[in-house]
Design a protein around this motif. Structure first.
Motif, PDB file in Angstrom:
ATOM      1  N   GLN A 162       1.822  20.035   1.659  1.00 38.08           N
ATOM      2  CA  GLN A 162       1.375  19.175   2.291  1.00 38.08           C
ATOM      3  C   GLN A 162       2.235  19.571   4.117  1.00 38.08           C
ATOM      4  O   GLN A 162       1.098  19.279   5.130  1.00 38.08           O
ATOM      5  CB  GLN A 162       1.168  17.694   1.859  1.00 38.08           C
ATOM      6  N   SER A 203       0.708  -1.261   0.155  1.00 38.23           N
ATOM      7  CA  SER A 203       0.104   0.060  -0.284  1.00 38.23           C
ATOM      8  C   SER A 203       0.768   1.533   0.304  1.00 38.23           C
ATOM      9  O   SER A 203       1.820   1.500   0.169  1.00 38.23           O
ATOM     10  CB  SER A 203      -0.685  -0.450   1.164  1.00 38.23           C
ATOM     11  N   LEU A 236      -5.799  11.103  11.195  1.00 41.25           N
ATOM     12  CA  LEU A 236      -5.799  10.412  10.244  1.00 41.25           C
ATOM     13  C   LEU A 236      -4.759  10.786   8.675  1.00 41.25           C
ATOM     14  O   LEU A 236      -4.279  10.519   8.024  1.00 41.25           O
ATOM     15  CB  LEU A 236      -7.407   9.534   9.520  1.00 41.25           C
ATOM     16  N   MET A 237      -5.723  12.836   8.463  1.00 41.41           N
ATOM     17  CA  MET A 237      -5.008  13.428   7.535  1.00 41.41           C
ATOM     18  C   MET A 237      -3.475  13.429   8.031  1.00 41.41           C
ATOM     19  O   MET A 237      -2.781  13.370   6.733  1.00 41.41           O
ATOM     20  CB  MET A 237      -6.030  14.858   7.395  1.00 41.41           C
ATOM     21  N   HIS A 256      -1.878  10.604   6.869  1.00 40.28           N
ATOM     22  CA  HIS A 256      -2.065  10.865   5.171  1.00 40.28           C
ATOM     23  C   HIS A 256      -0.425  11.972   4.681  1.00 40.28           C
ATOM     24  O   HIS A 256      -0.496  11.871   3.327  1.00 40.28           O
ATOM     25  CB  HIS A 256      -3.957  11.138   4.815  1.00 40.28           C
ATOM     26  N   HIS A 257      -0.769  12.779   5.222  1.00 41.29           N
ATOM     27  CA  HIS A 257      -0.486  14.257   4.005  1.00 41.29           C
ATOM     28  C   HIS A 257       1.166  13.203   4.574  1.00 41.29           C
ATOM     29  O   HIS A 257       2.088  14.215   3.592  1.00 41.29           O
ATOM     30  CB  HIS A 257      -1.066  15.291   5.019  1.00 41.29           C
ATOM     31  N   GLY A 280       2.424  10.879   4.270  1.00 34.87           N
ATOM     32  CA  GLY A 280       2.726   9.636   2.996  1.00 34.87           C
ATOM     33  C   GLY A 280       2.800  10.622   2.190  1.00 34.87           C
ATOM     34  O   GLY A 280       3.742   9.880   0.739  1.00 34.87           O
ATOM     35  N   ALA A 281       2.156  11.900   1.747  1.00 37.53           N
ATOM     36  CA  ALA A 281       2.633  12.124   0.428  1.00 37.53           C
ATOM     37  C   ALA A 281       4.291  12.569   0.183  1.00 37.53           C
ATOM     38  O   ALA A 281       4.038  12.692  -0.919  1.00 37.53           O
ATOM     39  CB  ALA A 281       1.467  13.538  -0.037  1.00 37.53           C
ATOM     40  N   GLY A 329       0.882   5.965   4.239  1.00 33.77           N
ATOM     41  CA  GLY A 329      -0.077   7.426   4.551  1.00 33.77           C
ATOM     42  C   GLY A 329      -1.897   7.161   4.617  1.00 33.77           C
ATOM     43  O   GLY A 329      -2.588   7.604   4.861  1.00 33.77           O
ATOM     44  N   MET A 330      -1.815   5.674   3.614  1.00 32.09           N
ATOM     45  CA  MET A 330      -3.120   5.755   3.936  1.00 32.09           C
ATOM     46  C   MET A 330      -3.807   4.839   4.337  1.00 32.09           C
ATOM     47  O   MET A 330      -3.377   3.546   5.473  1.00 32.09           O
ATOM     48  CB  MET A 330      -3.135   4.433   1.677  1.00 32.09           C
ATOM     49  N   MET A 331      -5.429   4.841   5.077  1.00 41.10           N
ATOM     50  CA  MET A 331      -6.065   4.556   6.362  1.00 41.10           C
ATOM     51  C   MET A 331      -5.934   3.122   5.895  1.00 41.10           C
ATOM     52  O   MET A 331      -6.668   2.622   4.730  1.00 41.10           O
ATOM     53  CB  MET A 331      -7.609   5.387   5.609  1.00 41.10           C
TER      54      MET A 331
END
Length: 79
Positions: A65, A2, A30-31, A34-35, A37-38, A5-7
């Protein structure tokens, strides 16, 4: 494999079960992940990329980000 940063399914279930301030807090936390991860993916492109336009986009993504993470952290302080 995966993307960073993906849930996970479990995290999505937790989010679906939450409400009110607990939902807001979990969503923001969680955001941030996610950020992050970006940013991780953008840093890989910056380090290893060969297309100047893609590298420039990755630099913008990293900058944007990072700024959004700071904004999210500020929002978390209000909860």
């Amino acid at each position: 494999m995966s993307m960073p940063g993906m849930m996970s399914g479990d995290q999505m279930q937790q989010l679906e079960s939450a409400s009110g301030a607990a939902f807001d807090k979990l969503f923001l936390e969680l955001m941030i992940v996610h950020h992050q991860g970006a940013i991780e993916m953008a840093e890989t492109e910056i380090a290893d990329g060969s297309n100047p336009e893609a590298v420039a986009l990755a630099q913008k993504i990293k900058s944007d980000q990072t700024a959004e993470i700071a904004e999210i952290q500020a929002l978390l302080q209000t909860l």
